[in-house]
Design a protein around this motif. Sequence first.
Motif, PDB file in Angstrom:
ATOM      1  N   GLY A 145       0.813  -1.208   0.000  1.00  0.00           N
ATOM      2  CA  GLY A 145       0.000   0.000   0.000  1.00  0.00           C
ATOM      3  C   GLY A 145       0.848   1.260   0.000  1.00  0.00           C
ATOM      4  O   GLY A 145       0.525   2.248  -0.680  1.00  0.00           O
ATOM      5  N   LEU A 146       1.949   1.230   0.751  1.00  0.00           N
ATOM      6  CA  LEU A 146       2.856   2.369   0.783  1.00  0.00           C
ATOM      7  C   LEU A 146       3.475   2.595  -0.593  1.00  0.00           C
ATOM      8  O   LEU A 146       3.614   3.735  -1.055  1.00  0.00           O
ATOM      9  N   LEU A 147       3.840   1.503  -1.276  1.00  0.00           N
ATOM     10  CA  LEU A 147       4.386   1.628  -2.625  1.00  0.00           C
ATOM     11  C   LEU A 147       3.352   2.182  -3.590  1.00  0.00           C
ATOM     12  O   LEU A 147       3.692   2.957  -4.492  1.00  0.00           O
ATOM     13  N   ASP A 148       2.101   1.793  -3.448  1.00  0.00           N
ATOM     14  CA  ASP A 148       1.041   2.361  -4.289  1.00  0.00           C
ATOM     15  C   ASP A 148       1.059   3.888  -4.200  1.00  0.00           C
ATOM     16  O   ASP A 148       1.042   4.590  -5.225  1.00  0.00           O
ATOM     17  N   ARG A 149       1.076   4.405  -2.973  1.00  0.00           N
ATOM     18  CA  ARG A 149       1.020   5.856  -2.781  1.00  0.00           C
ATOM     19  C   ARG A 149       2.297   6.538  -3.274  1.00  0.00           C
ATOM     20  O   ARG A 149       2.247   7.612  -3.885  1.00  0.00           O
ATOM     21  N   TYR A 150       3.433   5.894  -3.029  1.00  0.00           N
ATOM     22  CA  TYR A 150       4.711   6.464  -3.473  1.00  0.00           C
ATOM     23  C   TYR A 150       4.769   6.548  -4.997  1.00  0.00           C
ATOM     24  O   TYR A 150       5.136   7.593  -5.565  1.00  0.00           O
ATOM     25  N   LEU A 151       4.395   5.469  -5.662  1.00  0.00           N
ATOM     26  CA  LEU A 151       4.437   5.458  -7.121  1.00  0.00           C
ATOM     27  C   LEU A 151       3.368   6.357  -7.721  1.00  0.00           C
ATOM     28  O   LEU A 151       3.539   6.898  -8.818  1.00  0.00           O
ATOM     29  N   GLY A 152       2.252   6.503  -7.018  1.00  0.00           N
ATOM     30  CA  GLY A 152       1.244   7.447  -7.477  1.00  0.00           C
ATOM     31  C   GLY A 152       1.765   8.878  -7.504  1.00  0.00           C
ATOM     32  O   GLY A 152       1.380   9.683  -8.358  1.00  0.00           O
ATOM     33  N   ARG A 153       2.678   9.194  -6.577  1.00  0.00           N
ATOM     34  CA  ARG A 153       3.251  10.545  -6.514  1.00  0.00           C
ATOM     35  C   ARG A 153       4.436  10.715  -7.459  1.00  0.00           C
ATOM     36  O   ARG A 153       4.640  11.803  -8.002  1.00  0.00           O
ATOM     37  N   THR A 154       5.239   9.661  -7.634  1.00  0.00           N
ATOM     38  CA  THR A 154       6.523   9.820  -8.331  1.00  0.00           C
ATOM     39  C   THR A 154       6.642   9.056  -9.640  1.00  0.00           C
ATOM     40  O   THR A 154       7.516   9.369 -10.456  1.00  0.00           O
ATOM     41  N   GLY A 155       5.804   8.021  -9.843  1.00  0.00           N
ATOM     42  CA  GLY A 155       6.019   7.087 -10.952  1.00  0.00           C
ATOM     43  C   GLY A 155       5.873   7.684 -12.336  1.00  0.00           C
ATOM     44  O   GLY A 155       6.572   7.265 -13.275  1.00  0.00           O
ATOM     45  N   VAL A 156       4.988   8.662 -12.503  1.00  0.00           N
ATOM     46  CA  VAL A 156       4.785   9.265 -13.824  1.00  0.00           C
ATOM     47  C   VAL A 156       5.991  10.112 -14.210  1.00  0.00           C
ATOM     48  O   VAL A 156       6.549   9.986 -15.303  1.00  0.00           O
ATOM     49  N   LYS A 157       6.421  10.971 -13.302  1.00  0.00           N
ATOM     50  CA  LYS A 157       7.558  11.845 -13.581  1.00  0.00           C
ATOM     51  C   LYS A 157       8.841  11.043 -13.766  1.00  0.00           C
ATOM     52  O   LYS A 157       9.688  11.387 -14.618  1.00  0.00           O
TER      53      LYS A 157
END
Length: 334
Positions: free
Chosen positions: A251-263
């Motif tokens: 779940g923590l990775l979901d939120r982290y990648l939601g913030r950083t994964g696109v950029k």
Amino acid sequence: MSLSDKVVVVTGASGGVGRAIVRQLGDQGAIVALIARGEAGLAGAAVDVGVGGGMAKVYVADVADHEQVRQAAQRIEAEVGPIDVWINVAFTTVFAPFMEISPEEFERTTQVSYLGYVWGTRAALEVMQPRDRGVIVQAGSALAYRAIPLQSAYCGAKHAIRGFTESVRTELLAGGSGVKITMVQLPALNTPQFSWGLTRLRRHPQPVPPIYQPEVAAEAVLFAAEHPERKEFWVGATTAATILAQRVAPGLLDRYLGRTGVKAQQVEGKPPSGVSNLWEPADDEEDHGAHGAFDERSHPRSVQVWLSQHRGVATAAAAGAAGAAAAVLRLRRR
């Protein structure tokens, strides 16, 4: 198992990781059957194998088509010899949010990147099982465990390959088969994928840093072919960290990648235009080789690969370090 004089099939052999693999196979003196669509890339790969001291034969085929793959395997058996190792590498992808990928594009990506492995595995088993020997290696990804944004079709395919491979492995074990199947989970790599993959991004796609050169992946894949008793290999510290973090805190990775994964998957510069290998080969007239556009930022080696290849030494060292730490703690308590 030494790969010298072995018959090794590599799908996706014309570029990227597949190209790096066939070069190293040539250096080992293997007999390499090259499967891909791009004729210029295949011709360059055949030259690379010969320069290294191996022998190569080219087979033009689309891995998404089961019959083309089956026929290629039959021709290899007849023209080159019994297949000892089959390495599945070929894939394609689309860089875009899921809802910007058409159903036809998603289906095509799945056919190449997932079913291409299924058909390659099937063709290999058809000739290996009657002999009760042979090795199948699946080139996977850290994304087989942890998906990221903008690559839904590719991530789905890699997850599916892992499940498919586990199922086939258990069937082989249940039957007492001498055929082995293993998977190598790879990190972000500097391959032409990011210049010829279909993209709808506003900037140029890039691998999520840190980035490794394709030769790092090739070394690990060939080590897996030589040591197929292990079910899986992890390449790169980021791959190991990603898989372990997914086990502990998805779940923590979901939120982290939601913030950083696109950029993290885009770099300054306009996206490639007019080039895509989704429907047609991007290396039919021009040989793109193994490397992509990120040579200056890519690591040529990985300590984690060495640790994966020397698990006994690494385990002993870890145990020794733990013992030394415990001894120091005891002394401090006195």
